[in-house]
Design a protein around this motif. Structure first.
Motif, mmCIF file in Angstrom:
data_model
loop_
_atom_site.group_PDB
_atom_site.id
_atom_site.type_symbol
_atom_site.label_atom_id
_atom_site.label_comp_id
_atom_site.label_asym_id
_atom_site.label_seq_id
_atom_site.Cartn_x
_atom_site.Cartn_y
_atom_site.Cartn_z
ATOM 1 N N LEU A 44 4.993 10.643 -12.412
ATOM 2 C CA LEU A 44 4.446 11.601 -11.296
ATOM 3 C C LEU A 44 3.096 11.645 -11.894
ATOM 4 C CD1 LEU A 44 7.055 13.985 -10.131
ATOM 5 C CD2 LEU A 44 6.479 11.717 -8.938
ATOM 6 N N TRP A 45 2.690 12.197 -13.091
ATOM 7 C CA TRP A 45 1.419 12.384 -13.506
ATOM 8 C C TRP A 45 0.763 10.924 -13.549
ATOM 9 C CZ3 TRP A 45 -0.769 9.884 -17.784
ATOM 10 C CH2 TRP A 45 -2.019 10.410 -18.287
ATOM 11 N N SER A 46 1.448 9.592 -13.952
ATOM 12 C CA SER A 46 0.612 8.562 -13.951
ATOM 13 C C SER A 46 0.216 7.921 -12.694
ATOM 14 C CB SER A 46 1.525 7.404 -14.652
ATOM 15 O OG SER A 46 2.403 7.162 -13.746
ATOM 16 N N VAL A 47 0.825 8.217 -11.618
ATOM 17 C CA VAL A 47 0.460 7.802 -10.297
ATOM 18 C C VAL A 47 -0.193 8.751 -9.306
ATOM 19 C CG1 VAL A 47 2.291 6.248 -10.498
ATOM 20 C CG2 VAL A 47 2.738 8.367 -9.190
ATOM 21 N N ILE A 48 -0.268 10.022 -9.829
ATOM 22 C CA ILE A 48 -0.949 11.088 -8.969
ATOM 23 C C ILE A 48 -2.227 10.663 -8.246
ATOM 24 C CG2 ILE A 48 -2.235 12.433 -10.613
ATOM 25 C CD1 ILE A 48 -1.112 14.853 -9.243
ATOM 26 N N PRO A 49 -3.196 9.746 -8.878
ATOM 27 C CA PRO A 49 -4.463 9.670 -8.118
ATOM 28 C C PRO A 49 -4.070 8.918 -6.889
ATOM 29 C CG PRO A 49 -4.543 9.057 -10.295
ATOM 30 C CD PRO A 49 -3.197 9.480 -10.520
ATOM 31 N N LYS A 50 -2.873 8.032 -6.938
ATOM 32 C CA LYS A 50 -2.567 7.422 -5.644
ATOM 33 C C LYS A 50 -2.343 8.260 -4.553
ATOM 34 C CE LYS A 50 0.097 3.723 -5.739
ATOM 35 N NZ LYS A 50 0.960 2.536 -5.735
ATOM 36 N N LEU A 51 -1.849 9.541 -4.639
ATOM 37 C CA LEU A 51 -1.538 10.499 -3.529
ATOM 38 C C LEU A 51 -2.907 10.724 -2.737
ATOM 39 C CD1 LEU A 51 1.162 12.521 -5.318
ATOM 40 C CD2 LEU A 51 1.615 10.664 -3.799
ATOM 41 N N PHE A 52 -3.981 10.557 -3.471
ATOM 42 C CA PHE A 52 -5.169 11.138 -2.971
ATOM 43 C C PHE A 52 -6.194 9.814 -2.733
ATOM 44 C CE2 PHE A 52 -3.473 14.586 -5.607
ATOM 45 C CZ PHE A 52 -3.896 15.530 -4.764
ATOM 46 N N THR A 53 -5.603 8.623 -2.583
ATOM 47 C CA THR A 53 -6.257 7.475 -2.382
ATOM 48 C C THR A 53 -6.830 7.284 -0.910
ATOM 49 O OG1 THR A 53 -5.393 6.375 -4.046
ATOM 50 C CG2 THR A 53 -6.512 4.884 -2.248
ATOM 51 N N LEU A 54 -8.162 7.173 -0.580
ATOM 52 C CA LEU A 54 -8.741 7.091 0.738
ATOM 53 C C LEU A 54 -9.218 5.736 0.862
ATOM 54 C CD1 LEU A 54 -10.321 10.232 1.493
ATOM 55 C CD2 LEU A 54 -8.242 9.520 2.083
ATOM 56 N N PRO A 55 -8.642 4.990 2.350
ATOM 57 C CA PRO A 55 -8.226 5.411 3.261
ATOM 58 C C PRO A 55 -6.875 5.257 2.929
ATOM 59 C CG PRO A 55 -9.158 3.012 3.665
ATOM 60 C CD PRO A 55 -9.365 3.472 2.293
ATOM 61 N N PRO A 56 -5.958 6.082 3.852
ATOM 62 C CA PRO A 56 -4.675 6.153 3.520
ATOM 63 C C PRO A 56 -3.775 4.824 3.733
ATOM 64 C CG PRO A 56 -5.389 7.945 5.127
ATOM 65 C CD PRO A 56 -6.451 6.929 4.938
ATOM 66 N N ALA A 57 -4.411 3.929 4.257
ATOM 67 C CA ALA A 57 -3.495 2.687 4.494
ATOM 68 C C ALA A 57 -4.791 1.558 4.785
ATOM 69 C CB ALA A 57 -2.541 2.710 5.604
ATOM 70 N N ARG A 58 -4.555 0.601 4.132
ATOM 71 C CA ARG A 58 -5.510 -0.623 4.284
ATOM 72 C C ARG A 58 -4.956 -1.635 5.149
ATOM 73 N NH1 ARG A 58 -5.942 0.090 -1.259
ATOM 74 N NH2 ARG A 58 -7.752 1.533 -1.752
ATOM 75 N N SER A 59 -3.492 -1.724 5.042
ATOM 76 C CA SER A 59 -3.041 -2.787 5.826
ATOM 77 C C SER A 59 -1.442 -2.261 6.341
ATOM 78 C CB SER A 59 -2.718 -4.081 5.041
ATOM 79 O OG SER A 59 -2.054 -3.986 3.931
ATOM 80 N N PRO A 60 -0.747 -3.111 7.059
ATOM 81 C CA PRO A 60 0.772 -2.437 7.530
ATOM 82 C C PRO A 60 1.452 -2.531 6.248
ATOM 83 C CG PRO A 60 0.149 -4.000 9.109
ATOM 84 C CD PRO A 60 -1.068 -3.944 8.025
ATOM 85 N N GLY A 61 1.188 -3.304 5.273
ATOM 86 C CA GLY A 61 2.119 -3.521 3.980
ATOM 87 C C GLY A 61 1.784 -2.310 3.192
ATOM 88 N N HIS A 62 0.555 -2.033 3.058
ATOM 89 C CA HIS A 62 0.012 -0.914 2.280
ATOM 90 C C HIS A 62 0.367 0.338 3.073
ATOM 91 C CE1 HIS A 62 -3.197 2.023 0.660
ATOM 92 N NE2 HIS A 62 -2.617 1.471 -0.538
ATOM 93 N N ALA A 63 0.371 0.611 4.161
ATOM 94 C CA ALA A 63 0.851 1.732 4.810
ATOM 95 C C ALA A 63 2.446 1.887 4.696
ATOM 96 C CB ALA A 63 0.708 1.664 6.352
ATOM 97 N N LEU A 64 3.025 0.887 4.696
ATOM 98 C CA LEU A 64 4.820 0.999 4.263
ATOM 99 C C LEU A 64 4.665 1.629 2.912
ATOM 100 C CD1 LEU A 64 7.406 0.635 5.025
ATOM 101 C CD2 LEU A 64 7.350 -1.725 4.302
ATOM 102 N N GLU A 65 3.985 1.059 1.934
ATOM 103 C CA GLU A 65 4.112 1.359 0.568
ATOM 104 C C GLU A 65 3.684 3.240 0.606
ATOM 105 O OE1 GLU A 65 2.348 0.746 -4.002
ATOM 106 O OE2 GLU A 65 1.339 -0.255 -2.081
ATOM 107 N N ARG A 66 2.518 3.330 1.148
ATOM 108 C CA ARG A 66 2.196 4.804 1.103
ATOM 109 C C ARG A 66 3.384 5.819 1.671
ATOM 110 N NH1 ARG A 66 -3.181 6.072 0.194
ATOM 111 N NH2 ARG A 66 -2.397 8.009 -0.015
ATOM 112 N N VAL A 67 3.909 5.491 2.658
ATOM 113 C CA VAL A 67 5.130 6.363 3.284
ATOM 114 C C VAL A 67 6.266 6.315 2.366
ATOM 115 C CG1 VAL A 67 6.727 6.437 5.136
ATOM 116 C CG2 VAL A 67 4.320 5.905 5.695
ATOM 117 N N SER A 68 6.517 5.125 1.866
ATOM 118 C CA SER A 68 7.686 5.183 0.953
ATOM 119 C C SER A 68 7.444 5.936 -0.455
ATOM 120 C CB SER A 68 7.876 3.648 0.606
ATOM 121 O OG SER A 68 7.071 3.165 -0.297
#
Length: 432
Positions: A105-129
């Motif tokens: 969780l520490w290693s990926v915490i920057p991903k939780l704050f990445t903007l914009p939240p979704a760049r594509s449908p695949g990226h949106a699916l990954e963010r939700v997951s």
């Protein structure tokens, strides 16, 4: 040279400066969790199956499970240590993986704050997951640890909360693995293990870009701080934390002298008392409202079946043919005992007394306890028929103590501890 701009928001990539963060470290931790979480999920489902939730509503603490119960099967009685092994592995592994989970969780915490939240449908699916994955992981590990520590601070029953939470978490976990595993495999193949372990410097952005990770994951620090530890040191600290938790927890399952090393477990630190009844218990008679007058001379066991009700005193039970079995007690919290020597009346003999001379069916067991979960529990026909399944009256050559279920308790091979009902008052044989 102008000073670097001041960064105060976690949504700014410059906020995260650790030189250790990067696809390689995250991938290594992810591979460990991939194996560990898979084992946790499988052993968790097996633990749920051991309760025989399809047998009777009294055993089913997860209503409306529907298709989520597709894997359920008749829980066996052999080997007699099956549940002890399964649940001990589930709990001990879960606790041991906590440092690995926190490091991931520490290693990926920057991903939780990445903007914009979704760049594509695949990226949106990954963010939700990812959100479901992080939330589900924290929920499952926190509720699991609270249950092991006997701290029921969560709303509702542990069983449905942990069961449904596990399916949400594992669904997000599988989605995340499908999306990320090809990149992880390629990254670990292309970048040398020894070089990465020894090198404390941040991963070069161009290498991360070539691995297809930098822009999408945003893990490599853009303004890295000076390194203070190598990746080998970081992984060593995570491994040491896991080893410490293992040593201070596993003894509650192994039993014997090692129980004294289980300092972080409620059922560690040695057995409570000495003598034949000096082994672990979960609930005392006083805690569930069983008083001495309930188990005195007036106590009677009611055995119900086609021949009606048969009422038996403890003295009359002692006159029936008695048998012995060496069986452990293993509970969902991960603790267990070594095999104890139980003696009493076989359940199949009591079924015959109730009118089932051949092929006895299941039985509904009722306890004297006035409150708490599983004061009523159902046992399957294969459990009743097993010659080691007893209405136990003695343990290790002595009468049961009040806290171990006097005047009579159930003991069944390979069954969860809560199905080994204490302070039995009634046995109702029949289809459940």
């Amino acid at each position: 040279m102008p000073p670097a701009p001041r960064v105060t928001s976690p949504v700014d990539p410059g906020f995260w400066r650790s030189p250790l963060r990067g696809p390689w470290l995250t991938s290594v931790l992810g591979v460990v969790l991939l194996a560990g979480v898979t084992v946790l999920f499988v052993t968790g489902l097996l633990s749920y199956a051991a309760y025989n939730p399809n047998l009777s509503p009294v055993n089913d603490k997860t209503p409306d499970k529907g298709l989520l119960g597709f894997y359920l099967f008749d829980w066996p009685t052999d080997p007699h240590w099956l549940y002890r092994l399964n649940q001990g592995l589930h709990v001990t592994l879960g606790i041991t993986l906590i440092p690995v989970l926190l490091a991931k969780l520490w290693s990926v915490i920057p991903k939780l704050f990445t903007l914009p939240p979704a760049r594509s449908p695949g990226h949106a699916l990954e963010r939700v997951s990812l959100l479901l994955l992080v939330g589900g992981a924290l929920f499952e590990f926190v509720t699991g640890v609270l249950n092991v520590q006997l701290e029921y601070l969560f709303p509702g029953s542990f069983y449905p909360l942990h069961f449904y939470g596990a399916w949400v978490f594992f669904g997000a976990f599988v989605t995340h693995v499908v999306l990320r595993l090809p990149q992880v495999v390629r990254l670990l193949r292309e970048q040398g293990w020894r070089q990465r372990l020894r090198d404390p410097r941040p991963e070069p952005a161009d290498e991360a870009d070539e691995a297809g990770e930098a822009d999408e994951a945003g893990l490599v620090a853009r303004r890295p701080a000076e390194p203070t530890v190598s990746r080998r040191g970081a992984l060593g600290m995570v491994g040491a934390g896991s080893a410490l938790l293992f040593v201070t927890t596993a003894g509650q399952t192994v039993d014997g002298p090692l129980r004294r090393t289980a300092l972080f477990a409620p059922h560690g630190g040695g057995d409570p008392g000495s003598g034949p009844n000096g082994f672990q218990i979960n609930k005392t008679a006083a805690k569930v409202g069983v008083e001495p007058r309930d188990t005195g001379e007036a106590w009677r066991l009611v055995v119900s079946g086609p021949r009606g009700d048969v009422r038996l005193s403890r003295g009359e039970l002692l006159q029936l043919p008695s048998h012995s079995a060496a069986l452990p007690i293993a509970c969902v919290e991960g603790w267990s005992t070594s095999d104890q020597w139980w003696r009493g009346v076989r359940l199949r003999d009591l079924a015959a007394l109730a009118g089932f001379d051949a092929d006895p069916p299941g039985v509904l067991v009722e306890s004297l306890q006035r409150h708490g979960a599983f004061r009523r529990a159902a046992l399957r026909d294969n459990q009743v028929r097993d010659p080691r399944s007893l209405l136990a009256l003695h343990v290790n050559g002595e009468d049961l103590s009040p806290d171990h279920g006097y005047p009579a308790r159930i003991i069944v091979p390979a069954a969860p501890g809560v199905l080994n009902t204490k302070w039995v008052s009634r046995l109702t044989f029949g289809e459940l």
